[in-house]
Write a protein that holds these residues in place. Structure first.
Motif, mmCIF file in Angstrom:
data_model
loop_
_atom_site.group_PDB
_atom_site.id
_atom_site.type_symbol
_atom_site.label_atom_id
_atom_site.label_comp_id
_atom_site.label_asym_id
_atom_site.label_seq_id
_atom_site.Cartn_x
_atom_site.Cartn_y
_atom_site.Cartn_z
ATOM 1 N N GLN A 1 3.636 5.980 -2.922
ATOM 2 C CA GLN A 1 4.608 6.220 -3.649
ATOM 3 C C GLN A 1 4.606 6.572 -5.050
ATOM 4 O O GLN A 1 4.893 7.622 -5.358
ATOM 5 C CB GLN A 1 5.924 5.514 -3.323
ATOM 6 N N ALA A 2 3.933 5.524 -5.656
ATOM 7 C CA ALA A 2 3.934 5.593 -7.091
ATOM 8 C C ALA A 2 2.893 6.655 -7.571
ATOM 9 O O ALA A 2 3.294 7.304 -8.560
ATOM 10 C CB ALA A 2 3.259 4.332 -7.476
ATOM 11 N N PHE A 3 2.004 7.049 -6.729
ATOM 12 C CA PHE A 3 0.732 7.915 -7.046
ATOM 13 C C PHE A 3 1.177 9.368 -6.335
ATOM 14 O O PHE A 3 0.408 10.285 -6.424
ATOM 15 C CB PHE A 3 -0.646 7.416 -6.729
ATOM 16 N N ALA B 1 2.330 6.149 -14.789
ATOM 17 C CA ALA B 1 1.288 5.818 -13.963
ATOM 18 C C ALA B 1 1.594 4.256 -13.986
ATOM 19 O O ALA B 1 1.734 3.541 -14.946
ATOM 20 C CB ALA B 1 0.124 6.242 -14.034
ATOM 21 N N PHE B 2 1.434 3.733 -12.973
ATOM 22 C CA PHE B 2 1.601 2.162 -12.552
ATOM 23 C C PHE B 2 0.220 1.588 -12.647
ATOM 24 O O PHE B 2 -0.908 1.827 -11.859
ATOM 25 C CB PHE B 2 2.367 1.924 -11.334
ATOM 26 N N LEU C 1 -5.126 9.800 -14.354
ATOM 27 C CA LEU C 1 -4.088 11.086 -14.324
ATOM 28 C C LEU C 1 -3.618 11.331 -15.677
ATOM 29 O O LEU C 1 -2.688 12.049 -15.929
ATOM 30 C CB LEU C 1 -2.981 10.592 -13.335
ATOM 31 N N VAL D 1 1.967 1.849 -3.340
ATOM 32 C CA VAL D 1 1.055 2.428 -4.300
ATOM 33 C C VAL D 1 1.162 4.199 -4.097
ATOM 34 O O VAL D 1 1.192 4.755 -4.826
ATOM 35 C CB VAL D 1 -0.315 2.006 -4.108
ATOM 36 N N ARG E 1 -6.164 13.096 -6.296
ATOM 37 C CA ARG E 1 -6.184 13.747 -4.991
ATOM 38 C C ARG E 1 -4.722 13.933 -4.626
ATOM 39 O O ARG E 1 -4.246 15.116 -3.896
ATOM 40 C CB ARG E 1 -7.042 13.289 -4.079
ATOM 41 N N PHE E 2 -3.877 12.856 -4.610
ATOM 42 C CA PHE E 2 -2.477 13.235 -4.266
ATOM 43 C C PHE E 2 -1.837 14.144 -4.995
ATOM 44 O O PHE E 2 -0.938 14.989 -4.676
ATOM 45 C CB PHE E 2 -1.649 11.872 -4.504
ATOM 46 N N GLY F 1 10.172 5.954 -11.821
ATOM 47 C CA GLY F 1 10.876 6.696 -10.794
ATOM 48 C C GLY F 1 10.901 6.137 -9.411
ATOM 49 O O GLY F 1 10.848 6.863 -8.724
ATOM 50 N N MET F 2 10.607 4.963 -9.537
ATOM 51 C CA MET F 2 10.430 4.344 -8.027
ATOM 52 C C MET F 2 11.744 3.864 -7.507
ATOM 53 O O MET F 2 11.793 3.678 -6.480
ATOM 54 C CB MET F 2 9.208 3.052 -8.215
ATOM 55 N N SER G 1 -3.506 -3.819 -5.927
ATOM 56 C CA SER G 1 -2.972 -2.974 -5.128
ATOM 57 C C SER G 1 -4.071 -1.718 -4.761
ATOM 58 O O SER G 1 -3.749 -0.647 -4.232
ATOM 59 C CB SER G 1 -1.793 -2.409 -5.406
ATOM 60 N N LEU G 2 -5.421 -2.323 -4.822
ATOM 61 C CA LEU G 2 -6.480 -1.298 -4.347
ATOM 62 C C LEU G 2 -6.536 -1.022 -2.944
ATOM 63 O O LEU G 2 -6.024 -2.097 -2.134
ATOM 64 C CB LEU G 2 -7.888 -1.777 -4.973
ATOM 65 N N PHE G 3 -6.647 0.040 -2.303
ATOM 66 C CA PHE G 3 -7.001 0.159 -0.898
ATOM 67 C C PHE G 3 -8.361 -0.239 -0.444
ATOM 68 O O PHE G 3 -9.543 0.119 -0.852
ATOM 69 C CB PHE G 3 -6.959 1.841 -0.573
ATOM 70 N N LYS H 1 -11.100 1.812 1.030
ATOM 71 C CA LYS H 1 -11.750 3.058 0.189
ATOM 72 C C LYS H 1 -12.779 2.335 -0.810
ATOM 73 O O LYS H 1 -12.604 1.377 -1.280
ATOM 74 C CB LYS H 1 -10.919 3.947 -0.241
ATOM 75 N N PRO I 1 8.892 9.510 -8.550
ATOM 76 C CA PRO I 1 7.486 9.138 -9.471
ATOM 77 C C PRO I 1 6.649 10.189 -9.722
ATOM 78 O O PRO I 1 6.369 11.307 -8.787
ATOM 79 C CB PRO I 1 6.804 7.984 -8.447
ATOM 80 N N PRO J 1 3.039 10.510 -11.356
ATOM 81 C CA PRO J 1 1.900 9.735 -12.172
ATOM 82 C C PRO J 1 1.401 10.349 -13.356
ATOM 83 O O PRO J 1 0.575 9.739 -14.181
ATOM 84 C CB PRO J 1 0.729 9.425 -11.151
ATOM 85 N N TYR K 1 0.933 -1.218 -0.138
ATOM 86 C CA TYR K 1 0.074 -0.048 0.125
ATOM 87 C C TYR K 1 0.947 1.383 -0.014
ATOM 88 O O TYR K 1 0.529 2.064 -0.694
ATOM 89 C CB TYR K 1 -0.943 -0.168 1.131
ATOM 90 N N ARG L 1 -7.706 3.829 -12.176
ATOM 91 C CA ARG L 1 -6.838 4.578 -11.087
ATOM 92 C C ARG L 1 -5.561 5.366 -11.838
ATOM 93 O O ARG L 1 -5.271 6.335 -11.738
ATOM 94 C CB ARG L 1 -6.523 3.910 -9.896
ATOM 95 N N ALA L 2 -4.903 4.421 -12.715
ATOM 96 C CA ALA L 2 -3.767 4.892 -13.355
ATOM 97 C C ALA L 2 -4.142 5.820 -14.379
ATOM 98 O O ALA L 2 -3.597 7.204 -14.744
ATOM 99 C CB ALA L 2 -3.072 3.822 -13.978
#
Ligand code: ATP
Ligand code: MG
Lengths: 259, 272
Positions: free
Chosen positions: A163-165, B94-95, B166, A161, B117-118, B69-70, B101-103, B106, B88, B90, A158, B162-163
């Motif tokens: 970091q990536a975003f 974007a990855f 952006l 993710v 949002r980020f 960029g990770m 890897s969803l939260f 949420k 990174p 996005p 998590y 999600r990717a």
């Protein structure tokens, strides 16, 4: 901890058996009364307890006592929640800190704090503050422990993710760490609620001058057995309502999905 | 129903972006005898669909993570239009990760809005865009569910949304369908890759499937292990749109045979 019977084909069976259980308990009570096999000093007439309860509920005295008890529970829990979340959060920030304090919190979690209740009486007197502090001290440990554990065990994927975003440090805390640890923190809070309620009642019986626990203790020491039963009955109902309310408020919205 | 994505158009009206990997070496551990990848050179143009294939552990994910960029290079670098990718971003790349890897805490729509949002987007705008993007991957009706209520395939589509939300110049997908069963993997892979292709989205797709690697690619990057390096780049000049017939051609068979031999040495050990 809640029984997980929220759904399923057995639902009706489960409920029938629960009702049966209640019927058996009260049936047994009535039977014992009728046959006189148990002394009324130990088990008073069910009818007497019920009429005593109704009588009591008409008096303002019992409502005032109930108000005090509920207030102590809520205040104790409130203090524990604020302190526990704060301490858990601060400790989770650095691995060294959590390593140092983990054992201490875990130990506070299982230590029967009621053993040192007399100290609370010395520090805070026989009135409300000693009950509130005692409840807060008992509820603090599970809340702080779970908060610290939850926040420091966020799965790496998590965070990756985030970091990536491009999540900022604050966004990572708020959207990822808080979210990922929410189930554990909420379960700490729920444990805290039951610790706080139990502690208040216990404290009121061990040394107090007000509250339902005190009333029950008084009644039994004066051999007003039906009254003692009636106060305990009211106490059980009020505490159950409070626990149910808090459990509902502190439930994870997607908890049912994780089962 | 599909909104008109406009990267193809961008290609004509704006300068085409380039993602350059130059002499890249990544070491996870300074003391390691061997770097995870070394001497990697690669250039990807906006609008291209590049697939990456190679034996397990050869450094495909490492390369992809570095491109986004990770990871910081031990030597060499990653440049987007000549500017080094230090972290990174996005909106550039974007990855879509391999594991779900969803939260889970949420809702689907909030998961999709999260990247926006980020990036500082207003909440309301982010949610609107997220819903539009969910429509794009055919999941408009799942917006208010939690990820746990969706199938694995749907969850990966959400991760794609999600990717895409952006509007990244490059979409980096690490075996997005690897965890799905064969059936779902095929149909979902086809459907999504088609959507991305039609939209002209630049994609770098890691895959274990020879067919996938050939069918969708403008170019196939073949990697080898020990140390991780690019062993060959193969241009697939079959014109678009490609029909499934392509899979029955001699050219396709030749490509498949070539890839098969190139990744052969370790395929036995990864038959899990
Ligand atoms: N976080 C890490 N720390 C240390 N070593 C790593 C890490 N990630 C990968 N490696 C090592 O780097 C090498 C390349 O790994 P990578 O995950 O990039 O391979 P891959 O081609 O994606 O494999 P797969 O097909 O199994 O996903 C492997 O030897 C692996 O053990
Ligand atoms: Mg990988």
């Amino acid at each position: 901890m809640r029984p997980s019977t929220s759904a399923g084909p057995r639902r009706t069976i489960v409920w029938s058996l629960r009702i049966l259980f209640v019927v058996v308990v009260f049936g047994g009570w009535i039977l014992a009364n009728a046959t006189g096999s148990i002394s009324p000093i130990i088990l008073p007439q069910l009818g007497a307890v019920l009429s005593e309860s109704i009588e009591l509920l008409r008096e303002s005295e019992v409502w005032a006592a109930a108000g005090i008890t509920v207030f102590e529970m809520i205040a104790g829990f409130g203090i524990a929640a604020v302190a526990g979340l704060l301490v858990g959060f601060v400790l989770s920030r650095k691995p060294l800190r959590s390593a140092i304090f983990e054992k201490l919190l875990a130990w506070g979690y299982i230590f029967p704090i009621s053993l040192v209740y007399p100290l609370f009486l010395i520090w805070a007197g026989v009135g409300l503050p000693s009950k509130i502090l005692f409840a807060a001290a008992s509820a603090f440990f599970p809340i702080a422990y779970n908060t610290m554990k939850g926040l420091s065990a966020v799965p790496v994927r998590y965070l990756k993710v985030g970091q990536a975003f491009g999540a900022s440090a604050q966004a990572t805390d708020w959207h990822i760490r808080a979210g990922a640890s929410r189930p554990m923190i909420l379960s700490g809070l729920r444990l805290g609620v039951s610790m706080a309620t139990v502690s208040v009642v216990l404290a009121e019986m061990l040394g107090a001058n007000a509250g339902l626990g005190f009333m029950a203790q008084q009644a039994s020491s004066q051999f007003q057995i039906p009254k003692a039963y009636a106060v305990v009955l009211i106490l059980v109902v009020i505490t159950s309502l409070l626990l149910w309310l808090m459990e509902t408020l502190l439930r994870d919205p997607n908890e049912k999905l994780k089962k | 129903m599909l909104p008109n994505r406009t990267v193809r158009e961008t290609k004509e009206t704006k300068m085409i972006s380039h993602l350059n990997v130059e002499n890249l070496e990544i070491r996870y551990n300074v003391n390691a005898a061997e770097p995870a990848i070394t001497g990697v050179n690669l250039e990807i143009k906006q609008g291209e669909f590049v697939t990456v294939i190679g034996p397990s552990g050869c450094g495909k994910s490492t390369l992809l993570h570095a491109m986004g960029g990770m990871l910081s290079p031990s030597s060499g670098g990653i440049y987007l239009d000549g500017i080094e990718m230090a972290r990174p971003d996005p909106r550039q790349a974007a990855f879509v990760f391999q594991d779900y890897s969803l939260f889970p805490w949420k809702k689907v729509v909030d998961n999709v809005a999260m990247g926006l949002r980020f990036a500082g987007e207003d909440k309301k705008v982010a949610l609107e865009k997220a819903r539009a993007e969910l429509g794009f991957v055919g999941l408009a009706d799942k917006a208010d569910k939690y990820p746990g209520e969706l199938s694995g395939g749907m969850q990966q589509r959400v991760a794609v949304a999600r990717a895409l939300a952006l509007k990244p110049k490059f979409l980096l997908m690490d075996e997005p369908f690897g965890a799905l069963d064969e059936q779902t993997r095929r149909s979902l892979g086809q459907e999504l890759t088609q959507i991305l292709h039609d939209a002209g989205q630049s994609v770098v797709l890691i895959t274990h499937s020879l067919e996938e690697a050939i069918f969708w690619a403008d170019r196939i990057v073949v990697m080898k292990a020990g140390p991780g390096e690019i062993s060959k780049e193969i241009v697939v000049d079959e014109p678009w749109p490609r029909s499934l017939e392509f899979m029955t051609t001699a050219r396709f068979d030749d490509l498949r045979a070539e890839l098969f031999h190139r990744i052969q040495p370790t395929t036995a050990s990864e038959a899990k």
